[in-house]
Design an enzyme around this catalytic site. Sequence first.
Site, PDB file in Angstrom:
ATOM      1  N   LYS A   1      -9.851  12.923   8.484  1.00 36.63           N
ATOM      2  CA  LYS A   1      -9.276  12.327   9.811  1.00 36.63           C
ATOM      3  C   LYS A   1      -9.511  13.544  10.718  1.00 36.63           C
ATOM      4  O   LYS A   1      -9.183  14.759  10.413  1.00 36.63           O
ATOM      5  CB  LYS A   1      -7.861  11.908   9.756  1.00 36.63           C
TER       6      LYS A   1
ATOM      7  N   ASP B   1       1.478   6.280   5.574  1.00 35.10           N
ATOM      8  CA  ASP B   1       0.644   5.393   4.915  1.00 35.10           C
ATOM      9  C   ASP B   1       1.065   4.622   3.787  1.00 35.10           C
ATOM     10  O   ASP B   1       0.449   3.856   3.009  1.00 35.10           O
ATOM     11  CB  ASP B   1      -0.650   6.103   4.730  1.00 35.10           C
TER      12      ASP B   1
ATOM     13  N   ARG C   1      -8.111  -0.258   0.983  1.00 38.26           N
ATOM     14  CA  ARG C   1      -8.402  -1.413   0.298  1.00 38.26           C
ATOM     15  C   ARG C   1      -8.759  -1.076  -1.012  1.00 38.26           C
ATOM     16  O   ARG C   1      -9.162  -2.158  -1.994  1.00 38.26           O
ATOM     17  CB  ARG C   1      -9.479  -1.945   1.143  1.00 38.26           C
TER      18      ARG C   1
ATOM     19  N   LYS D   1       0.860  -0.992   0.083  1.00 41.05           N
ATOM     20  CA  LYS D   1       0.053   0.107  -0.238  1.00 41.05           C
ATOM     21  C   LYS D   1       0.811   1.280  -0.020  1.00 41.05           C
ATOM     22  O   LYS D   1       1.786   1.482   0.938  1.00 41.05           O
ATOM     23  CB  LYS D   1      -1.026   0.065   1.236  1.00 41.05           C
TER      24      LYS D   1
ATOM     25  N   ASP E   1     -12.294   7.428   4.136  1.00 39.85           N
ATOM     26  CA  ASP E   1     -10.966   6.794   4.922  1.00 39.85           C
ATOM     27  C   ASP E   1     -10.538   5.534   4.955  1.00 39.85           C
ATOM     28  O   ASP E   1      -9.175   5.269   5.056  1.00 39.85           O
ATOM     29  CB  ASP E   1     -11.077   7.322   6.166  1.00 39.85           C
TER      30      ASP E   1
ATOM     31  N   GLU F   1      -9.654   3.769   2.358  1.00 39.42           N
ATOM     32  CA  GLU F   1      -9.208   3.822   0.737  1.00 39.42           C
ATOM     33  C   GLU F   1      -8.027   2.908   0.656  1.00 39.42           C
ATOM     34  O   GLU F   1      -7.802   2.494  -0.797  1.00 39.42           O
ATOM     35  CB  GLU F   1      -8.462   5.268   0.679  1.00 39.42           C
TER      36      GLU F   1
ATOM     37  N   ASP G   1      -2.568  10.192   3.809  1.00 41.70           N
ATOM     38  CA  ASP G   1      -3.953   9.859   4.008  1.00 41.70           C
ATOM     39  C   ASP G   1      -4.490  10.804   4.949  1.00 41.70           C
ATOM     40  O   ASP G   1      -4.522  10.569   5.973  1.00 41.70           O
ATOM     41  CB  ASP G   1      -4.014   8.345   4.420  1.00 41.70           C
TER      42      ASP G   1
HETATM   43  N1  BES Z   1      -4.272   4.593   6.893  1.00 44.59           N
HETATM   44  C1  BES Z   1      -5.486   4.186   7.522  1.00 44.59           C
HETATM   45  C2  BES Z   1      -5.024   3.270   8.661  1.00 44.59           C
HETATM   46  C3  BES Z   1      -4.370   3.638   9.957  1.00 44.59           C
HETATM   47  C4  BES Z   1      -4.918   4.488  11.038  1.00 44.59           C
HETATM   48  C5  BES Z   1      -2.866   3.158  10.228  1.00 44.59           C
HETATM   49  C6  BES Z   1      -4.092   4.777  12.150  1.00 44.59           C
HETATM   50  C7  BES Z   1      -2.321   3.572  11.304  1.00 44.59           C
HETATM   51  C8  BES Z   1      -2.852   4.275  12.189  1.00 44.59           C
HETATM   52  C9  BES Z   1      -6.489   3.681   6.698  1.00 44.59           C
HETATM   53  O1  BES Z   1      -6.599   4.267   5.566  1.00 44.59           O
HETATM   54  C10 BES Z   1      -7.903   4.087   7.599  1.00 44.59           C
HETATM   55  O2  BES Z   1      -8.005   5.262   7.520  1.00 44.59           O
HETATM   56  N2  BES Z   1      -8.435   3.093   8.006  1.00 44.59           N
HETATM   57  C11 BES Z   1      -9.588   3.617   8.642  1.00 44.59           C
HETATM   58  C12 BES Z   1     -10.665   2.411   8.385  1.00 44.59           C
HETATM   59  C13 BES Z   1     -12.159   2.823   8.752  1.00 44.59           C
HETATM   60  C14 BES Z   1     -12.855   4.142   8.126  1.00 44.59           C
HETATM   61  C15 BES Z   1     -12.988   1.601   8.535  1.00 44.59           C
HETATM   62  C16 BES Z   1      -9.511   3.489  10.192  1.00 44.59           C
HETATM   63  O3  BES Z   1      -8.588   2.491  10.712  1.00 44.59           O
HETATM   64  O4  BES Z   1      -9.999   4.289  10.899  1.00 44.59           O
HETATM   65 ZN    ZN Z   2      -4.832   4.763   4.693  1.00 45.00          ZN
HETATM   66 MN    MN Z   3      -7.588   5.917   5.608  1.00 50.34          MN
END
Ligand code: BES
Ligand code: ZN
Ligand code: MN
Length: 497
Positions: free
Chosen positions: A278, A289, A352, A266, A348, A350, A271
């Site tokens: 966020k 990210d 996947r 990835k 968010d 994204e 992000d």
């Molecule tokens: N890049 C983030 C995941 C992440 C969050 C990694 C904090 C490290 C620390 C990912 O793209 C994301 O935002 N995931 C969301 C998914 C949710 C919206 C289902 C998350 O984990 O909050």
């Molecule tokens: Zn992300």
């Molecule tokens: Mn995200």
Amino acid sequence: MDYSIETEPLEKLQCDCMIVGVYQDQQLSASAALLNNNTQGLINKVLDRGDISGKNGETVLLNTIPDSVIERILLVGLGENKALTSKDYIKAVSSAANNLKKPQIKFVVCCLSEINVEGCDLQWKSRQIVEVFSDVTYQYTHTKSDKETESQLEKIGIAAHENEQVAAQAGLEQGRAIAEAINTTKQLADLPANICTPSYLAKQALELGEKFAKLSISILEESDMETLGMGALLSVSRGSRQPAKLIALDYQGGEQHSKPIVLIGKGLTFDAGGISLKPGLGMDEMKYDMCGAAAVLGTMQAAAIMNLSLNIIGLIPSSENMPDGDANRPGDILTSLSGKTIEVLNTDAEGRLLLCDTLTYSERYNPDVVIDLATLTGACLVALGRIPSGLLGNDDELCDDLLAASETANDSVWRLPLWEEYQELLKSNFADMANIGGKDAGTITAACFLSRFAENLRWAHLDIAGTAWRTGQTKGATGRPVALLSQYLINRAASLT
Ligand code: BES
Ligand code: ZN
Ligand code: MN
């Protein structure tokens, strides 16, 4: 940093510091005993004074050594007087390395190669010494005015007997390849998003390709992805001024027709969350990210340096996720490369969306196995913290191989279930699936989403959200899981012979 194997008798080795061990029952390691004899019992005097108890990781620096060409001795506690666990061994070596950050110390000889470690040979120990010293002395300087690093170590000698030279050297070479790869990964990951863009990552890949004859690079541009029909990936990059790239690294080290191992990383260079923005606190960390991408670049580099006899494909889908007038909206429905439709309930989620199209794309390589690595879910941090990476997959043999490699490499993973029952959490009223599964089991539902694009693949997924970087005072990339993946590849190459 330079590394070497030193087979000369210890007392003749001219160095700025020699590292030797002592157990907590005060027993000296063989080298420590030898130095003690040659220095009128200096080490025993220090022990008698109670300056070091021998607890694992304790250190004392003796900085004047009578009648010796050795300038200093670093005594390191090893713990109980028996074979060390691999973790304790690494802890002792790290502690030694951390205590040598003095500008006067340039050439160090490490005698901890003689210490017994449960189930580990000299090759493993020699490799760990290289990896640990490299890790401890890494310092980010790219955007600092003062480029001077705290440690000015130039050379690490690893002590070995003459008849052990081959094993020690083999470990040193593997360690050097992996340490270099980890450095590449950390350096890229630590860069800010205004420097490390998708185009920058593509350029780094091209430069890596120039260095190795067996490594060739190709870059898919947005127009290429449009033609292919990568609707999920492109929906994310539409919201960013930075054009997306799909970077393909092709390492041909094996037989021409042997099926490749595909690694997918990835590569979100930032992000922000998109329209599902966020919160501000800690958002700077979302420059990390792209740690999956950086680890794929690093691992490909390690494979090339080690000249592994495998075919390996690295695929890096790279983009930013930004709020914008043209960004994904919650409720939007996308058509992925596979033809499956996706309802975006949270912009968010994204990662996947990039990974699903890349998984489908990977089928054209007719892969043996596909492993993706991604800072995919905050939920992984909640479930597992920052110790192991999350492991999920549809193939037990592949997952077991990764677990075994993680133990050897001291780069831990923990497998989570990918049971059918979780799949229903992704139900959408308007598309084939939603891109999120609600509050529960976020790491598992993210992997469930990916699994729908991996039906034709032997596939495993590493969620590295908790392990790819450290937060707080020591904020910085860790280079994980390069050591694990390199070990997996070494094992795969060895199983061929
Ligand atoms: N890049 C983030 C995941 C992440 C969050 C990694 C904090 C490290 C620390 C990912 O793209 C994301 O935002 N995931 C969301 C998914 C949710 C919206 C289902 C998350 O984990 O909050
Ligand atoms: Zn992300
Ligand atoms: Mn995200």
